[in-house]
Design an enzyme around this catalytic site. Structure first.
Site, PDB file in Angstrom:
ATOM      1  CB  SER A 127      -0.954  -0.003   1.201  1.00 14.68           C
ATOM      2  OG  SER A 127      -1.925   0.985   1.055  1.00 14.68           O
TER       3      SER A 127
ATOM      4  CB  THR B 248      -1.244   4.520   4.567  1.00 15.76           C
ATOM      5  OG1 THR B 248      -2.000   4.328   3.396  1.00 15.76           O
ATOM      6  CG2 THR B 248      -0.798   5.963   4.660  1.00 15.76           C
TER       7      THR B 248
ATOM      8  CB  THR C  83      -0.783   5.951   0.874  1.00 16.85           C
ATOM      9  OG1 THR C  83      -1.545   4.754   0.832  1.00 16.85           O
ATOM     10  CG2 THR C  83      -1.583   7.052   0.221  1.00 16.85           C
TER      11      THR C  83
ATOM     12  NE  ARG D 116      -9.609   7.032  -2.604  1.00 16.86           N
ATOM     13  CZ  ARG D 116      -8.821   6.845  -1.557  1.00 16.86           C
ATOM     14  NH1 ARG D 116      -7.537   6.694  -1.709  1.00 16.86           N
ATOM     15  NH2 ARG D 116      -9.321   6.813  -0.352  1.00 16.86           N
TER      16      ARG D 116
ATOM     17  CB  THR E 137      -3.392   4.907   8.475  1.00 16.86           C
ATOM     18  OG1 THR E 137      -3.380   3.810   7.558  1.00 16.86           O
ATOM     19  CG2 THR E 137      -3.615   4.382   9.863  1.00 16.86           C
ATOM     20  N   GLY E 138      -6.127   4.537   6.944  1.00 16.97           N
ATOM     21  CA  GLY E 138      -7.452   3.923   6.820  1.00 16.97           C
ATOM     22  C   GLY E 138      -8.225   4.511   5.657  1.00 16.97           C
TER      23      GLY E 138
HETATM   24  C1  SD4 Z   1      -6.255   6.345   1.457  1.00 20.23           C
HETATM   25  N1  SD4 Z   1      -5.705   6.663   3.755  1.00 20.23           N
HETATM   26  O1  SD4 Z   1      -5.819   6.464   0.325  1.00 20.23           O
HETATM   27  C2  SD4 Z   1      -5.296   5.987   2.559  1.00 20.23           C
HETATM   28  C3  SD4 Z   1      -5.239   4.506   2.659  1.00 20.23           C
HETATM   29  C4  SD4 Z   1      -4.615   3.977   3.914  1.00 20.23           C
HETATM   30  O2  SD4 Z   1      -3.837   2.273   5.133  1.00 20.23           O
HETATM   31  O3  SD4 Z   1      -4.333   4.675   4.846  1.00 20.23           O
HETATM   32  N2  SD4 Z   1      -4.369   2.720   4.020  1.00 20.23           N
HETATM   33  O4  SD4 Z   1      -7.445   6.459   1.727  1.00 20.23           O
END
Ligand code: SD4
Length: 329
Positions: A88, A190, A208, A218, A241-242
């Site tokens: 990622s 990330t 990321t 996106r 993150t997320g």
């Molecule tokens: C996103 N926040 O592109 C990032 C993805 C991520 O762990 O954090 N993954 O939405």
């Protein structure tokens, strides 16, 4: 006057103690400052997920040599960007639904200066490009073709980032081609990193390849200053993150820093920002978000929606992986 040896010694001692007391005396303001300095846990580096353990090492090398926090976070996350096993971030990142690896990254230093790239392709170290945007251009953010052009003109090499492992995962995903971007709890990589250097200055970085198999074009929260990462050198910093859409809609990292500015600890601020997501976004239970925060005194905090978020903290006590507290028990 005859001075006995004994009284001479006593007088000298009193004088010595007196002069020590004078030079050791602090006024109230100085006292507050030195107490705060003594309390400061610095230097310190903090980063998301277990890969943070490895990423913290080059960052710590910079910090322990009295280097700047901004150099530490850049060097630190570059370690993860170059790791093909991480699916990622950077090289080896999972592609979008059309098979393109597209990268988002941002960096912010102690002066409040910031640099960011989004939707960048074929460059191993997007954070280094973001750093150059910050240092060498009058802008904060470059995107897509323009970001790539800037990178090539700055001497970066064009590199195919799609590894066999990522390609295979994409081909498997294509069999069903479920476009719904679900981030499950285990599938986050990330890297967000915050550092406090020996000088007491703060900086942050985030990088990321975003949500796996996302729509082409996106862009998530990670390159958006204030969403994926924010630092105010007077107060503290935060990274996210997320599932970026939830962070974008609540401007999570900026919110955490503002909560800290208003007196909350980093831990309270992270919890309050997750609570904001809960209050505002009804489907929050379907997604994972993890926040990390660090204040000027070197206090840290972390909180997530679901179980499973962890982070690596490297300070005087060593480089430790810590499980974050979470909302949904
Ligand atoms: C996103 N926040 O592109 C990032 C993805 C991520 O762990 O954090 N993954 O939405």
């Amino acid at each position: 006057m005859k001075v006995s040896r004994r009284s001479f010694i006593v007088k000298s001692l009193v004088a010595a103690i007196g002069s020590f007391a004078v030079s050791g005396r602090l006024n109230a303001k100085e006292n507050i400052r030195t107490t705060k300095q003594r309390l400061r846990n610095k230097p310190l580096v903090l980063s998301t997920w277990s890969h943070g353990i490895e990423a913290n090492k080059p960052a710590w090398d910079v910090l322990k040599a009295n280097g700047k926090a901004v150099d530490a976070v850049e060097k630190g996350v570059m370690q993860t960007e170059a790791d093909p096993e991480n699916t990622s971030v950077g090289l080896g990142g999972f592609p979008d639904r059309d098979g393109n690896v597209t990268l988002d990254a941002c960096i912010m230093d102690e002066t409040g200066n910031a640099g960011s790239i989004s939707f960048l392709q074929n460059i191993v170290h997007p954070i280094a490009v973001a750093r150059l945007v910050m240092d060498k251009t009058p802008h904060v953010m470059l995107s897509g073709k323009g970001a790539f052009q800037f990178a090539i003109e700055s001497g970066f090499e064009k590199t195919d980032l799609l590894t066999d492992k990522a390609k295979q995962a994409w081909e498997k995903w294509r069999l069903k081609a479920n476009y719904k971007p679900v981030i499950n709890i285990e599938n986050h990589d990330t890297i967000g990193m915050l550092a406090l250097d020996a000088n007491g200055d703060l900086s942050g970085a985030c990088t990321t390849s975003g949500v796996a198999f996302k729509m082409h074009g996106r862009v998530g929260d990670s390159p958006i200053i204030g969403a994926g990462m924010f630092v105010d050198n007077e107060v503290g910093g935060a990274v996210a993150t997320g599932m970026g859409e939830l962070v974008l809609k609540t401007l999570g990292s900026f919110l955490i820093v503002e909560f800290m500015r208003n007196g909350m600890s980093p831990q309270e601020a992270c919890e309050k920002a997750i609570d904001r997501i809960k209050q505002k976004l009804p489907d929050y239970e379907k997604f994972q978000i993890g926040y990390l925060a660090l204040n000027k005194q070197g206090e840290t905090g972390a909180y997530s929606i679901h179980k499973g978020f962890n982070y690596a903290q490297y300070d005087k006590k060593g480089n430790n992986l810590i499980d974050a507290e979470y909302l949904l028990k």
